[in-house]
Write an enzyme that holds these catalytic residues in place. Sequence first.
Site, mmCIF file in Angstrom:
data_model
loop_
_atom_site.group_PDB
_atom_site.id
_atom_site.type_symbol
_atom_site.label_atom_id
_atom_site.label_comp_id
_atom_site.label_asym_id
_atom_site.label_seq_id
_atom_site.Cartn_x
_atom_site.Cartn_y
_atom_site.Cartn_z
ATOM 1 N N ASP A 418 0.859 -1.179 0.000
ATOM 2 C CA ASP A 418 0.000 0.000 0.000
ATOM 3 C C ASP A 418 0.900 1.235 0.000
ATOM 4 O OD1 ASP A 418 -1.729 2.098 0.595
ATOM 5 O OD2 ASP A 418 -2.960 0.912 1.969
ATOM 6 N N HIS A 419 0.831 2.005 -1.082
ATOM 7 C CA HIS A 419 1.739 3.145 -1.211
ATOM 8 C C HIS A 419 1.418 4.250 -0.217
ATOM 9 C CE1 HIS A 419 5.131 4.584 -3.371
ATOM 10 N NE2 HIS A 419 4.840 3.986 -4.512
ATOM 11 N N ARG A 420 0.298 4.155 0.487
ATOM 12 C CA ARG A 420 -0.020 5.159 1.497
ATOM 13 C C ARG A 420 0.791 4.972 2.766
ATOM 14 N NH1 ARG A 420 -6.364 4.076 1.856
ATOM 15 N NH2 ARG A 420 -5.452 1.959 1.970
#
Length: 448
Positions: A418-420
């Site tokens: 998850d790039h968040r």
Amino acid sequence: MTTATPTEQLFRLPDLGEGLTDAEIVEWKVAVGDTVTIDQVVVEVETAKAAVEVPVPYAGTVLRLHADAGTALGVGEPLITVGAAAPVAEPAVVDTAAERYREEEQAGSGNVLIGYGTGHEPAPRRRRRRAAATPETPAPAPVAEPHAPRVISPLVRRLARDHGIDLTALAPTGPAGVVLRRDVERALAESVPETTPDASPDASPDASPGISSDISSGGPVRIPLRGVRKAVADKLSRSRAEIPDATTWVDVDATGLLQAKKALEAAEPGRRVGLLALLARICVAGLRRHPELNSAVDTGRREILRYDEVHLGFAAQTDRGLVVPVVRDAHRLTTVQLAAELARLTELARTGSLPPDRLTGGTFTLNNYGVFGVDGSTPIINHPEAALLGVGRIVDKPWVVDGELTVRKVTQLSLSFDHRVCDGGTAGGFLRFVADCVERPAILLADV
């Protein structure tokens, strides 16, 4: 509420817990006219999380079975009516054999060596969870439709019914004259004219039980999304909709990992330590170094939830579909303990008896898709987690070692994240650490 009568009591599908709102009838244990006692198991149902045996809270004679095997019911819908006297009613769909023969479709399970080893033995008959029975008052309902009195699985019966196959005309090949799925499939294949050029290849007998299609028309096969398949579809759809994921991968020399596996088994005779357990051990160590990946995102509060505990999920393919059992507190277990817990949960998954709490609460997932003979993938993150490590099959490949070309055992590792919760540097650092440990397992000693 309908007023109960002395001779007729209605029992509805009870609340099965875990937020489940419906279930599919798999197998009736009783028939119309049978005598039942209080707390006797009368039906087996399948939810999105487990197979459940449902007992009845009444004693008496079965008057009605309100639904056919294969029917999906909501909580509170009529299930069975019990009366004090033997009724005159049509028989309903039941299976009275003491043992049922499961479908012959077998696939890889979580504790099989990652793309490196043999297939699987047929899964044993699954143990089941029991639901609590709650009395209800009666309501009139139609009698279930009668069926041919053959001793076969309800799933096989439904496949035959959907395609108009007469079970009494089949030559059974199962033990004790039991009709198996392959018998129905053979009849389906023989019923399709060879001269039909426009028949849809999707309308094949390999489709799942419960399909609806007219083979001769070449129309689409309609497969209801139910049970585990529905739960998987909902979760993966949500993952794709909510998580901005990215995938990075690397090829690694797994020769050292295989040698470490053999050394551990030689040092602990009688204790099997599979590659999945070693990879789980490596993942736990990697998450300790890169805790950003042991996280989830609370979209409502716009917060990242970073966990101290590692609850490790692992993908296991079963005859009910893909499930992800969770090893609780994997960071507290030794490698041998991890191996034992992975084997235990895999067996429960294959027999359909995993407790629902072992299918939720994971913080990171390990996916061994190499068991299907594939090298790589871009796996979908198991929502609401933040990362998933995929492992491809282990195969012989040319590899350069100390400047010399040689043949080594090579696999591919894929990390979806998850790039968040982190950037590529953190994800790459985790994947590189895992790859280094696969190539040189002694690195793990640094954290012991």
